[in-house]
Design an enzyme around this catalytic site. Structure first.
Site, PDB file in Angstrom:
ATOM      1  N   GLY A  32       0.816  -1.213   0.000  1.00 33.74           N
ATOM      2  CA  GLY A  32       0.000   0.000   0.000  1.00 33.74           C
ATOM      3  C   GLY A  32       0.845   1.255   0.000  1.00 33.74           C
ATOM      4  N   HIS A  38       4.604   2.301  -7.838  1.00 37.81           N
ATOM      5  CA  HIS A  38       3.580   1.244  -7.900  1.00 37.81           C
ATOM      6  C   HIS A  38       2.708   1.413  -9.150  1.00 37.81           C
ATOM      7  CE1 HIS A  38       4.184   1.510  -3.388  1.00 37.81           C
ATOM      8  NE2 HIS A  38       4.445   0.240  -3.625  1.00 37.81           N
TER       9      HIS A  38
END
Ligand code: PAF
Length: 286
Positions: A32, A38
């Site tokens: 996360g 990402h």
């Protein structure tokens, strides 16, 4: 539309349906606090696959007792927005008990662990983070078993992790391909990391010299110098003195053996602390 699932069985049911339809599945494992690094993995996954699953799980078994498990940023709402914007199909965000049961002790006295090859673990990040890569390999194998992906996407920034996981896939005959994705940097060269949010202005400024040191190595190498001792010294001269260097290593990215002379596919990797924040970065000299 992105759907958020917390239960292993719900994910497996979706995957079974997609497999029946013959769709190619991509997995982007994350903890996360998603950033542009990402996002680049997700974009690559979208290019390669029909369906993309992003896992968001701060994995307790890869943190040491004095590490930042409790303070690690948890930003699931923002993460969902990033995933939605990038066309992710499923975000899998399980609780620790969903992944590991109601065990109080998340250790190999109570749980089955994957132990990656010792020679690759007992160096670089593995030296200062005992048990870290066992925790990474274990959770990643579990995610592979849950999502059953055709492709899984990992960044070159965690080069040792990447090498270990590629070897796990090979050694355990797993039926998927790992796709290595390039490091994403801020405009000033700082490698993106969820931990960059811990840095104050001064620490961030000092941290920039990590990338400068790697660039210095590339520059001196381009003049014909291959001796890693000389290259090491040239990089140390550039690193800010307030950084606490943990390692600067030169290793073959084919075997993970240390090298004395730069050869094809040499990994040059640094770990250093800026203030209390441990940062890593690397280049691969082709
Ligand atoms: O690189 C990471 O974020 C983690 O180590 C991973 C691969 C998601 C496993 O928890």
């Amino acid at each position: 539309m992105t759907i958020l699932l917390n239960k292993i069985n719900e994910v497996k049911n979706n995957i079974k349906q997609w497999k029946r339809e013959g769709l190619k599945i991509g997995l982007v494992p994350t903890m996360g606090a998603l950033h542009k690094g990402h996002e680049s993995l997700i974009k690559k996954a979208k290019e390669h696959c029909d369906k993309v699953v992003v896992s968001v799980f701060v994995n307790p078994i890869q943190f040491g007792p004095n590490e930042d498990y409790d303070k690690y940023p948890r930003t699931i709402e923002k993460d969902l927005d990033v995933c939605e914007k990038n066309g992710v199909d499923i975000v899998f965000s399980p609780s620790p008990s969903e992944m590991y049961g109601e065990n109080n002790r998340l250790s190999n006295t109570d749980l089955t662990f994957v132990c990656p090859a010792y020679n690759i673990v007992d160096c670089m990040c593995g030296k200062s983070r005992p048990g870290h890569f066992d925790g990474v390999a274990t959770v990643v194998l579990k995610l592979f078993n849950i999502v059953n992906p055709d492709f899984a996407f990992f960044g070159q920034k965690d080069a040792q992790q990447l090498f270990i996981l590629k070897k796990m896939v090979k050694d355990l005959n797993l039926d998927l391909t790992i796709i290595q994705c390039p490091i994403v940097r801020e405009d000033d060269g700082l490698a993106l990391s969820s931990r960059n949010t811990y840095l104050n202005t001064e620490e961030r400024k000092n941290a920039l010299t990590i990338n400068k040191a790697l660039k210095q190595i590339e520059k001196i190498y381009s003049t014909g110098v291959k001796d890693t001792k000389v290259l090491f010294d040239s990089a140390i001269a550039v690193l800010d003195k307030n950084l606490e260097l943990e390692y600067l290593e030169f290793r073959s990215f084919d075997t993970f053996e240390p090298v004395e002379e730069i050869q094809q596919n040499t990994l040059v990797a640094i770990a250093a602390k800026s203030g209390k924040t441990r940062l890593i970065d690397n280049i691969i000299i082709r």
